[in-house]
Scaffold this motif. Structure first.
Motif, PDB file in Angstrom:
ATOM      1  N   UNK A  62      -3.987   2.859  -6.693  1.00 40.16           N
ATOM      2  CA  UNK A  62      -4.138   3.600  -5.440  1.00 40.16           C
ATOM      3  C   UNK A  62      -5.328   3.102  -4.641  1.00 40.16           C
ATOM      4  N   UNK A  63      -6.374   2.656  -5.335  1.00 38.47           N
ATOM      5  CA  UNK A  63      -7.558   2.133  -4.646  1.00 38.47           C
ATOM      6  C   UNK A  63      -7.266   0.790  -3.975  1.00 38.47           C
ATOM      7  N   UNK A  64      -6.337   0.021  -4.551  1.00 35.19           N
ATOM      8  CA  UNK A  64      -6.127  -1.353  -4.089  1.00 35.19           C
ATOM      9  C   UNK A  64      -5.017  -1.501  -3.055  1.00 35.19           C
ATOM     10  N   UNK A  65      -4.116  -0.533  -2.953  1.00 35.19           N
ATOM     11  CA  UNK A  65      -2.987  -0.739  -2.041  1.00 35.19           C
ATOM     12  C   UNK A  65      -3.418  -0.604  -0.581  1.00 35.19           C
ATOM     13  N   UNK A  66      -2.698  -1.334   0.265  1.00 36.33           N
ATOM     14  CA  UNK A  66      -2.850  -1.172   1.706  1.00 36.33           C
ATOM     15  C   UNK A  66      -1.909  -0.039   2.126  1.00 36.33           C
ATOM     16  N   UNK A  67      -2.493   1.058   2.574  1.00 36.88           N
ATOM     17  CA  UNK A  67      -1.729   2.275   2.868  1.00 36.88           C
ATOM     18  C   UNK A  67      -2.003   2.698   4.305  1.00 36.88           C
ATOM     19  N   UNK A  68      -0.970   3.145   5.005  1.00 33.51           N
ATOM     20  CA  UNK A  68      -1.165   3.508   6.408  1.00 33.51           C
ATOM     21  C   UNK A  68      -0.109   4.523   6.839  1.00 33.51           C
ATOM     22  N   UNK A  69      -0.395   5.191   7.933  1.00 35.93           N
ATOM     23  CA  UNK A  69       0.524   6.181   8.517  1.00 35.93           C
ATOM     24  C   UNK A  69       1.245   5.574   9.715  1.00 35.93           C
ATOM     25  N   UNK A  70       2.525   5.845   9.837  1.00 33.35           N
ATOM     26  CA  UNK A  70       3.289   5.498  11.028  1.00 33.35           C
ATOM     27  C   UNK A  70       4.103   6.730  11.389  1.00 33.35           C
ATOM     28  N   UNK A  71       3.636   7.433  12.408  1.00 33.85           N
ATOM     29  CA  UNK A  71       4.251   8.727  12.700  1.00 33.85           C
ATOM     30  C   UNK A  71       3.997   9.672  11.542  1.00 33.85           C
ATOM     31  N   UNK A  72       5.056  10.279  11.013  1.00 31.81           N
ATOM     32  CA  UNK A  72       4.919  11.174   9.871  1.00 31.81           C
ATOM     33  C   UNK A  72       5.064  10.452   8.536  1.00 31.81           C
ATOM     34  N   UNK A  73       5.348   9.162   8.575  1.00 32.48           N
ATOM     35  CA  UNK A  73       5.623   8.422   7.342  1.00 32.48           C
ATOM     36  C   UNK A  73       4.328   7.922   6.700  1.00 32.48           C
ATOM     37  N   UNK A  74       4.228   8.101   5.379  1.00 35.22           N
ATOM     38  CA  UNK A  74       3.126   7.592   4.574  1.00 35.22           C
ATOM     39  C   UNK A  74       3.623   6.313   3.901  1.00 35.22           C
ATOM     40  N   UNK A  75       3.128   5.157   4.365  1.00 36.09           N
ATOM     41  CA  UNK A  75       3.675   3.863   3.960  1.00 36.09           C
ATOM     42  C   UNK A  75       2.623   3.015   3.256  1.00 36.09           C
ATOM     43  N   UNK A  76       3.094   2.008   2.512  1.00 39.10           N
ATOM     44  CA  UNK A  76       2.174   1.096   1.832  1.00 39.10           C
ATOM     45  C   UNK A  76       2.836  -0.267   1.672  1.00 39.10           C
ATOM     46  N   UNK A  77       1.994  -1.315   1.611  1.00 37.06           N
ATOM     47  CA  UNK A  77       2.472  -2.662   1.310  1.00 37.06           C
ATOM     48  C   UNK A  77       2.623  -2.791  -0.204  1.00 37.06           C
ATOM     49  N   UNK A  78       3.680  -3.463  -0.642  1.00 40.48           N
ATOM     50  CA  UNK A  78       3.897  -3.607  -2.089  1.00 40.48           C
ATOM     51  C   UNK A  78       2.741  -4.383  -2.717  1.00 40.48           C
ATOM     52  N   UNK A  79       2.338  -3.969  -3.932  1.00 37.52           N
ATOM     53  CA  UNK A  79       1.212  -4.613  -4.613  1.00 37.52           C
ATOM     54  C   UNK A  79       1.688  -5.499  -5.771  1.00 37.52           C
ATOM     55  N   UNK A  80       2.973  -5.380  -6.137  1.00 38.85           N
ATOM     56  CA  UNK A  80       3.584  -6.312  -7.076  1.00 38.85           C
ATOM     57  C   UNK A  80       5.085  -6.335  -6.801  1.00 38.85           C
ATOM     58  N   UNK A  81       5.841  -7.063  -7.603  1.00 38.41           N
ATOM     59  CA  UNK A  81       7.293  -7.131  -7.417  1.00 38.41           C
ATOM     60  C   UNK A  81       8.044  -6.316  -8.465  1.00 38.41           C
TER      61      UNK A  81
END
Length: 452
Positions: A62-81
């Motif tokens: 949780x500390x390492x992920x890139x996390x952001x809000x877009x409207x009401x959505x809580x989104x993140x960039x994948x940190x592995x596959x």
């Protein structure tokens, strides 16, 4: 208007055209090799809902992920596959055929401190085999065979795939009455190569894990069992009969070692190594780490293992699997640093540069079409530049062949072709020129991507 200074964020790698071609070549070898073993390509979204990505995570993740809000959505960039794969298999379970074998090469993102050889955006190259309820031990032997084939095809020779089984470790810790602490112990033992046995022992005995000196010494003695694969396996036989989990793990390890030889992996390229634990808790059986013998400072360049339930956070179905991951960007970086990327392989964007010497470009276009129909990459340089500048263009890009088409060549029905490496120039009919270029390119392509 003030100009913005162009810059690339720290930890994000951009390559110039030539090294990008080298990276693409490595990826092509991976795709081709994985396909030989019946793996299907897969791509998953770079952006997922944060709750989906963090279902298995929390803490450091949780500390390492890139996390952001877009409207009401809580989104993140994948940190592995692996987590996206778990979601994918759970979501598409009814549409997939098991065992499901997939490979994926894609970018992942981690917001950790950028440093030498460690990136915030980087490519991972993964293969996984997912079973429905059960998965044969044969797959655990095939994974290192695929690693061997992949690295050998890339050109590496002096590498070693180190193999262990988590059941052996769990069973051994159970013999010592340390089952509840086994996860902490394995995460500590996994640091052995980085910090050495004395520091590992100190951590095992500190307040958090709190082993006795006798327990810590017994663990270090156990993982220090070395020798040939046969000698290590024979030494482990002496521990049999005290833990069912240990006995199962030893049987699995014996099977993997036996099948590895049948898969064609030479003994010098794999070793049973009891120090291999893998820090992640979800590994449950065979575990792997691959190192370059001449560059131990690089650490593991390919790692993974067996897990009992890939998608337990997304479905009640039992989906065991086994897989490995190559940190491709990091591997590419360190190989480049060590001068191990083959500089002699062509990295030009075209095989042939055609220089029309007449106002009418019809002949040049026709010959470019003929080259492309024969699988030869061709570029027409029709810009209004001096002849010397056009030759310099080909030279800077490393284009192997330059074609001159003037009135004399067109009227004679021939093509003037210069080999930029040797300076040799020929005037042959178009079909013969195509043959000459194809033969020359085949010769230039004979090397491997990596100098092993």
């Amino acid at each position: 208007m003030a100009k913005m200074t162009p810059r690339t964020l720290s930890g994000f790698m951009e390559l110039l055209p030539a090294p990008q071609q080298q990276m693409e070549r490595i990826m092509e070898v991976l795709r081709r090799t994985y396909s030989l073993y019946g793996f299907t390509p897969l791509d998953t979204p770079v952006i997922e809902s944060s709750d989906v990505l963090l279902a298995k995570g929390g803490g450091e993740t949780e500390k390492q992920i890139y996390r952001f809000q877009k409207g009401d959505a809580d989104l993140a960039l994948r940190f592995d596959l692996t987590v996206p794969l778990a979601k994918y298999v759970a979501l598409h379970y009814n549409d997939l055929t098991f065992p499901f074998r997939r490979y994926q090469i894609g970018k992942v993102y981690r917001g950790e401190r950028a440093q030498r050889g460690r990136f915030r955006e980087f490519y991972q190259a993964d293969i996984d085999i997912i079973g429905d309820g059960k998965l044969s031990i044969t797959n655990e032997a095939e994974i290192p065979a695929i690693i061997y084939k992949t690295f050998s095809t890339l050109g590496l020779k002096r590498f070693q795939i180190r193999v262990n089984n988590r059941k052996i470790l769990n069973g051994f810790y159970a013999m010592l009455g340390l089952t509840e602490k086994s996860g902490d112990i394995m995460r500590t033992v996994d640091k052995l190569d980085k910090i050495g046995p004395e520091k590992v022992k100190a951590i095992l005995m500190d307040e958090e894990i709190a082993l006795t000196e006798e327990q810590a010494s017994e663990i270090l003695k156990f993982i220090a069992i070395t020798g040939t694969n046969e000698e290590v396996l024979a030494a482990l036989e002496g521990y049999k009969g005290r833990s069912d989990v240990f006995d199962t793990g030893l049987e699995e390890l014996n099977t993997v070692v036996k099948y590895l030889a049948a898969f064609g992996v030479p003994a010098e390229n794999f070793a049973v190594d009891l120090t291999i634990a893998r820090g992640l808790d979800y590994y449950t059986g065979t575990v792997y780490e691959t190192t370059l013998l001449d560059h131990p400072e690089i650490g593991s360049v390919c790692s993974g293992g067996r897990y009992d339930n890939l998608a337990e956070y997304y479905t009640d179905k039992q989906l065991p699997g086994v897989g490995i991951s190559i940190g491709l960007t990091r591997l590419f970086y360190v190989l480049g640093e060590q001068g191990m990327l083959n500089p002699d392989l062509p990295t030009a964007p075209a095989d042939v540069l055609i220089l029309p010497m007449t106002d009418d470009l019809s002949a040049a276009i026709s010959f470019a079409t003929l080259l492309r129909e024969n699988g030869i990459r061709a570029q027409i340089h029709g810009e209004n530049k001096k002849f010397k500048q056009k030759i310099s263009y080909a030279d800077k890009l490393g284009i192997p062949y330059v074609i001159f088409l003037g009135e004399d060549e067109i009227s004679a029905g021939v093509v003037a072709c210069k080999d930029m490496a040797t300076g040799e120039q020929t005037k042959l009919e178009p079909a013969a020129t195509v043959y000459r270029i194809k033969a020359g390119l085949a010769e230039k392509e004979k090397g491997t991507v990596i100098l092993g």
